[in-house]
Design an enzyme around this catalytic site. Structure first.
Site, mmCIF file in Angstrom:
data_model
loop_
_atom_site.group_PDB
_atom_site.id
_atom_site.type_symbol
_atom_site.label_atom_id
_atom_site.label_comp_id
_atom_site.label_asym_id
_atom_site.label_seq_id
_atom_site.Cartn_x
_atom_site.Cartn_y
_atom_site.Cartn_z
ATOM 1 N N CYS A 185 0.840 -1.185 0.000
ATOM 2 C CA CYS A 185 0.000 0.000 0.000
ATOM 3 C C CYS A 185 0.878 1.238 0.000
ATOM 4 C CB CYS A 185 -0.928 0.001 1.218
ATOM 5 S SG CYS A 185 -1.999 1.455 1.282
ATOM 6 N N CYS A 228 -4.251 6.533 -4.940
ATOM 7 C CA CYS A 228 -3.764 5.155 -4.816
ATOM 8 C C CYS A 228 -2.290 5.072 -5.194
ATOM 9 C CB CYS A 228 -4.580 4.183 -5.654
ATOM 10 S SG CYS A 228 -4.129 2.441 -5.379
#
Length: 361
Positions: A120, A281
């Site tokens: 992530c 993202c």
């Protein structure tokens, strides 16, 4: 009013305590006591567990192995922190564990309402920001982070006051796995939808938003969620993917809709059971740069600006590119800012029968 700070506080009604001085004046009965720091990166939350989890239960080996044992033995803690009533459908989190790699400074794996993610970008920015600003880390240069997907580096820019201005994350290698098509019903018509499958630490199904006649905007979020979940499920049902270098089976876990723009490309990323990334993202930005490069639309070293559905931005660039076994393999970096928004002590009253829940189930 407060003579020390100059702030004024609303006077409570007679008999009510001032919220400023409100405290629990009895012992709290609890089966768990978990400390956490919440951050947001471009609007996307990361709940970082800093204490209260007995990591000895799943210690030993790589971060990936520790993550897998946590999933088997302690998944109730993920559900407790991510789901209602303490979390929500779009909650995201990080668990700190000892790294196995000699080069790593910290180890971390990532959790969300629906499960676990290998890597992530926004979460790495949040973790490093929180650890530096709370004094856990005092880095002299970049921090090496061991994740289930491999080692990434995170280089925080720290002000003289000790605040992290932004974090630059150098991602693991990324490459386009495949290009497939789907026939989908859009407003009563059968439409051919092109899907590029890209690996960038997570596996993305990347789709142009224009195919659906939609702009990447908050008002269209529900439609993108429905399409995103359908695309991910149908792509995985019809195809089998594997890492071309390790042979490991890969499964699409994110759908990224993108919209080109002269100033900054926009995107909306759908993951898990329909969660939406509020940030651009991190791994998705790396994957998008990889896709653009393979199409001849982004050069190595060229700045790339990526905007989320709520208008927040990351900046990225491809650091280097190599050709390996027929694949174009990119190494990219992304930069963004994270902010601490809360510090928590989570408890679980033994008399509370509602530990965690999803409203949809």
């Amino acid at each position: 009013s407060d003579t020390e700070t100059g702030r004024s506080y609303r006077t409570p009604k007679t008999g009510q305590p001032s919220l400023r001085r409100l405290s629990i004046d009895r012992d709290v009965q609890t089966d768990v006591l978990i400390e956490a720091v919440d951050t947001h990166t471009g609007g996307e939350p990361t709940r970082i567990v800093t204490g209260g989890v007995n990591t000895d239960r799943f210690a030993g080996g790589s971060v990936e192995e520790q993550r897998d044992r946590f999933r088997e033995e302690a998944d109730a803690l993920r559900r407790l922190l991510m789901k209602e009533p303490r979390g929500h459908d779009d909650m995201y989190g990080a668990i700190l564990v000892p790294p196995a790699a000699d080069a790593a400074d910290i180890g971390v794996f990532f959790i969300d309402n629906g499960g676990y993610k290998d890597l992530c970008g926004h979460g790495t920015m949040g973790v490093v920001t929180a650890l530096v600003e709370t004094g856990y880390l005092d880095p002299d240069g970049a921090v090496t982070v061991e994740t289930p997907a491999g080692l990434v580096t995170a280089d925080p820019e720290i002000s003289d006051a000790g605040r992290v201005e932004h974090v630059t994350v150098e991602n693991i290698s990324a490459y386009v796995l495949d290009a497939v098509t789907l026939q989908m019903d859009i407003d009563g018509e059968s439409v051919t939808v092109p899907v590029d499958v890209v690996y960038a630490g997570n596996v993305f199904a990347m789709v142009p938003a224009a195919v659906f006649g939609l702009h990447v905007a908050p008002d269209n979020t529900d439609a993108f969620v429905d399409y995103g979940v359908e695309i991910r499920e149908r792509v995985n049902e019809a195809n089998e993917f594997e890492d071309p270098f390790s042979g490991e089976e890969l499964v699409v876990d994110h759908t990224e809709f993108y919209e080109p723009d002269a100033e900054a490309d926009r995107n909306i990323v759908v993951f898990s059971a329909g969660a939406v990334d509020r940030s651009p993202c991190g791994t998705g930005t790396c994957g998008k740069m990889t896709l653009l490069h393979t199409k001849g639309e982004l050069a190595v070293g060229e700045p790339y600006h990526h905007e989320s559905v709520i208008g927040t931005r990351f900046e990225g660039r491809l650091r280097e590119v190599e050709h390996r076994e027929g694949y174009t393999v990119d190494n990219a970096e992304i930069s963004g800012s994270a902010y601490i928004v809360a510090k928590h002590t989570f408890v679980l009253d033994p008399a509370d029968s509602v530990h965690s829940f999803d409203i949809s189930t």
